[in-house]
Enzyme design. Sequence first.
Site, PDB file in Angstrom:
ATOM      1  N   SER A   1      -8.362  -3.466   8.429  1.00  0.00           N
ATOM      2  CA  SER A   1      -8.029  -3.586   9.857  1.00  0.00           C
ATOM      3  C   SER A   1      -9.223  -4.192  10.580  1.00  0.00           C
ATOM      4  O   SER A   1     -10.367  -4.051  10.116  1.00  0.00           O
ATOM      5  CB  SER A   1      -7.750  -2.189  10.416  1.00  0.00           C
ATOM      6  OG  SER A   1      -7.698  -2.218  11.827  1.00  0.00           O
TER       7      SER A   1
ATOM      8  N   TYR B   1     -10.400   6.749  11.696  1.00  0.00           N
ATOM      9  CA  TYR B   1      -9.653   5.586  11.174  1.00  0.00           C
ATOM     10  C   TYR B   1     -10.608   4.421  10.932  1.00  0.00           C
ATOM     11  O   TYR B   1     -10.580   3.805   9.866  1.00  0.00           O
ATOM     12  CB  TYR B   1      -8.558   5.198  12.166  1.00  0.00           C
ATOM     13  CG  TYR B   1      -7.756   3.978  11.757  1.00  0.00           C
ATOM     14  CD1 TYR B   1      -6.924   4.018  10.642  1.00  0.00           C
ATOM     15  CD2 TYR B   1      -7.847   2.785  12.466  1.00  0.00           C
ATOM     16  CE1 TYR B   1      -6.192   2.905  10.252  1.00  0.00           C
ATOM     17  CE2 TYR B   1      -7.113   1.670  12.096  1.00  0.00           C
ATOM     18  CZ  TYR B   1      -6.285   1.734  10.987  1.00  0.00           C
ATOM     19  OH  TYR B   1      -5.559   0.624  10.602  1.00  0.00           O
TER      20      TYR B   1
HETATM   21  P1  NDP Z   1       3.643   1.886   8.772  1.00  0.00           P
HETATM   22  O1  NDP Z   1       3.446   3.251   9.294  1.00  0.00           O
HETATM   23  O2  NDP Z   1       4.909   1.182   9.043  1.00  0.00           O
HETATM   24  O3  NDP Z   1       3.414   1.856   7.208  1.00  0.00           O
HETATM   25  C1  NDP Z   1       2.535   2.711   6.557  1.00  0.00           C
HETATM   26  C2  NDP Z   1       2.980   2.822   5.130  1.00  0.00           C
HETATM   27  O4  NDP Z   1       2.044   3.631   4.406  1.00  0.00           O
HETATM   28  C3  NDP Z   1       4.342   3.474   5.014  1.00  0.00           C
HETATM   29  O5  NDP Z   1       5.103   2.772   4.053  1.00  0.00           O
HETATM   30  C4  NDP Z   1       4.012   4.886   4.517  1.00  0.00           C
HETATM   31  O6  NDP Z   1       5.074   5.333   3.713  1.00  0.00           O
HETATM   32  C5  NDP Z   1       2.784   4.592   3.664  1.00  0.00           C
HETATM   33  N1  NDP Z   1       1.966   5.770   3.435  1.00  0.00           N
HETATM   34  C6  NDP Z   1       1.258   6.482   4.348  1.00  0.00           C
HETATM   35  N2  NDP Z   1       0.644   7.514   3.738  1.00  0.00           N
HETATM   36  C7  NDP Z   1       0.985   7.436   2.423  1.00  0.00           C
HETATM   37  C8  NDP Z   1       0.668   8.231   1.282  1.00  0.00           C
HETATM   38  N3  NDP Z   1      -0.138   9.300   1.363  1.00  0.00           N
HETATM   39  N4  NDP Z   1       1.190   7.878   0.072  1.00  0.00           N
HETATM   40  C9  NDP Z   1       2.007   6.805  -0.027  1.00  0.00           C
HETATM   41  N5  NDP Z   1       2.328   6.008   1.011  1.00  0.00           N
HETATM   42  C10 NDP Z   1       1.824   6.338   2.223  1.00  0.00           C
HETATM   43  O7  NDP Z   1       2.403   1.044   9.352  1.00  0.00           O
HETATM   44  P2  NDP Z   1       1.826  -0.406   9.021  1.00  0.00           P
HETATM   45  O8  NDP Z   1       2.772  -1.187   8.216  1.00  0.00           O
HETATM   46  O9  NDP Z   1       1.331  -0.956  10.294  1.00  0.00           O
HETATM   47  O10 NDP Z   1       0.528  -0.027   8.156  1.00  0.00           O
HETATM   48  C11 NDP Z   1       0.244  -0.580   6.893  1.00  0.00           C
HETATM   49  C12 NDP Z   1      -1.261  -0.760   6.763  1.00  0.00           C
HETATM   50  O11 NDP Z   1      -1.705  -1.710   7.730  1.00  0.00           O
HETATM   51  C13 NDP Z   1      -2.085   0.500   6.989  1.00  0.00           C
HETATM   52  O12 NDP Z   1      -3.086   0.584   6.001  1.00  0.00           O
HETATM   53  C14 NDP Z   1      -2.712   0.264   8.354  1.00  0.00           C
HETATM   54  O13 NDP Z   1      -3.953   0.916   8.486  1.00  0.00           O
HETATM   55  C15 NDP Z   1      -2.871  -1.248   8.344  1.00  0.00           C
HETATM   56  N6  NDP Z   1      -3.008  -1.854   9.657  1.00  0.00           N
HETATM   57  C16 NDP Z   1      -2.023  -1.721  10.604  1.00  0.00           C
HETATM   58  C17 NDP Z   1      -2.194  -2.281  11.843  1.00  0.00           C
HETATM   59  C18 NDP Z   1      -1.166  -2.137  12.920  1.00  0.00           C
HETATM   60  O14 NDP Z   1      -1.480  -2.448  14.104  1.00  0.00           O
HETATM   61  N7  NDP Z   1       0.066  -1.739  12.636  1.00  0.00           N
HETATM   62  C19 NDP Z   1      -3.395  -3.063  12.187  1.00  0.00           C
HETATM   63  C20 NDP Z   1      -4.334  -3.180  11.106  1.00  0.00           C
HETATM   64  C21 NDP Z   1      -4.141  -2.590   9.896  1.00  0.00           C
HETATM   65  P3  NDP Z   1       5.601   6.856   3.610  1.00  0.00           P
HETATM   66  O15 NDP Z   1       5.446   7.468   4.961  1.00  0.00           O
HETATM   67  O16 NDP Z   1       7.023   6.678   3.161  1.00  0.00           O
HETATM   68  O17 NDP Z   1       4.744   7.491   2.550  1.00  0.00           O
END
Ligand code: NDP
Length: 240
Positions: free
Chosen positions: A145, A158
């Site tokens: 990020s 974070y």
């Molecule tokens: P979402 O919340 O849509 O996606 C997060 C994903 O991570 C989900 O599929 C969730 O699935 C999975 N996840 C979370 N914890 C676990 C776990 N313990 N085990 C397995 N899977 C897990 O958000 P984003 O798509 O935005 O986020 C994806 C990545 O992008 C993250 O790393 C975030 O930090 C990064 N990011 C996002 C930004 C934003 O503005 N949205 C900006 C910069 C970076 P489930 O709950 O089914 O386990």
Amino acid sequence: MALPTPSPASTAVVTGASSGIGAAIARELADRGHGVTLVARREDRLRELADELAGRVRVEVIACDVADSAARAGLFDEVDRRGLPADILVNNAGIGVTGKPLHETTLDEWKRQMQTNLRGPFLTIKAFAPMMIAAQSGHIVNISSLAGKNPLPNGAAYAASKWGLNGLTYSVAEELRPYNIRVSVVAPGSVNTRFGSGGNGKNAARKLQPDDVAHVVAMLVTQTPQSFVSEVLIRPTQKP
Ligand code: NDP
């Protein structure tokens, strides 16, 4: 020695594929002919995406908590048992403990933050790097990020997890380069997902869209064999 071009028959393991950026990455890689192994905790969401992609490429679903070392061992065993090559690993799963200063963050929140965003990639790299080393090829893409490049007031845990992920990535990239494994980090700004939806007053339409990040991942795994892009910072063109 020239780095091998990714085979269109290769298989990508994408963590956090049940929504947002991870789902977009899985779709993008499937569109390009890569088999995909979808990993997250919400199995129903993974199965919906698998149904959508089925028939085009080999799709596998593994419901797993990437922060849990026992579950991580199960993930690797499953990949091994099903004979999946796993030559691309996208560490995308992540959570954000934000909205409060660090001194109000609980120890449990801190642990959950680090276990998901930092320990998760550590465990998946431990699981999959030996397979890639044996194959003398592979890609590991860690989704960080811009909060891993800048201060994030009211999101220090974070930010620390993503700064840590950057340091982990740069170091592992040097460890694995001799084996023709390319390890890259992608640092997006605000992306229009569930994660980034928390009332921060930003214009969702102007934010990056999950497909923008997926496009970068596709770019990384199709980079010419003699070079690798170690880091990509991606911002929305118009400030949201
Ligand atoms: P979402 O919340 O849509 O996606 C997060 C994903 O991570 C989900 O599929 C969730 O699935 C999975 N996840 C979370 N914890 C676990 C776990 N313990 N085990 C397995 N899977 C897990 O958000 P984003 O798509 O935005 O986020 C994806 C990545 O992008 C993250 O790393 C975030 O930090 C990064 N990011 C996002 C930004 C934003 O503005 N949205 C900006 C910069 C970076 P489930 O709950 O089914 O386990």
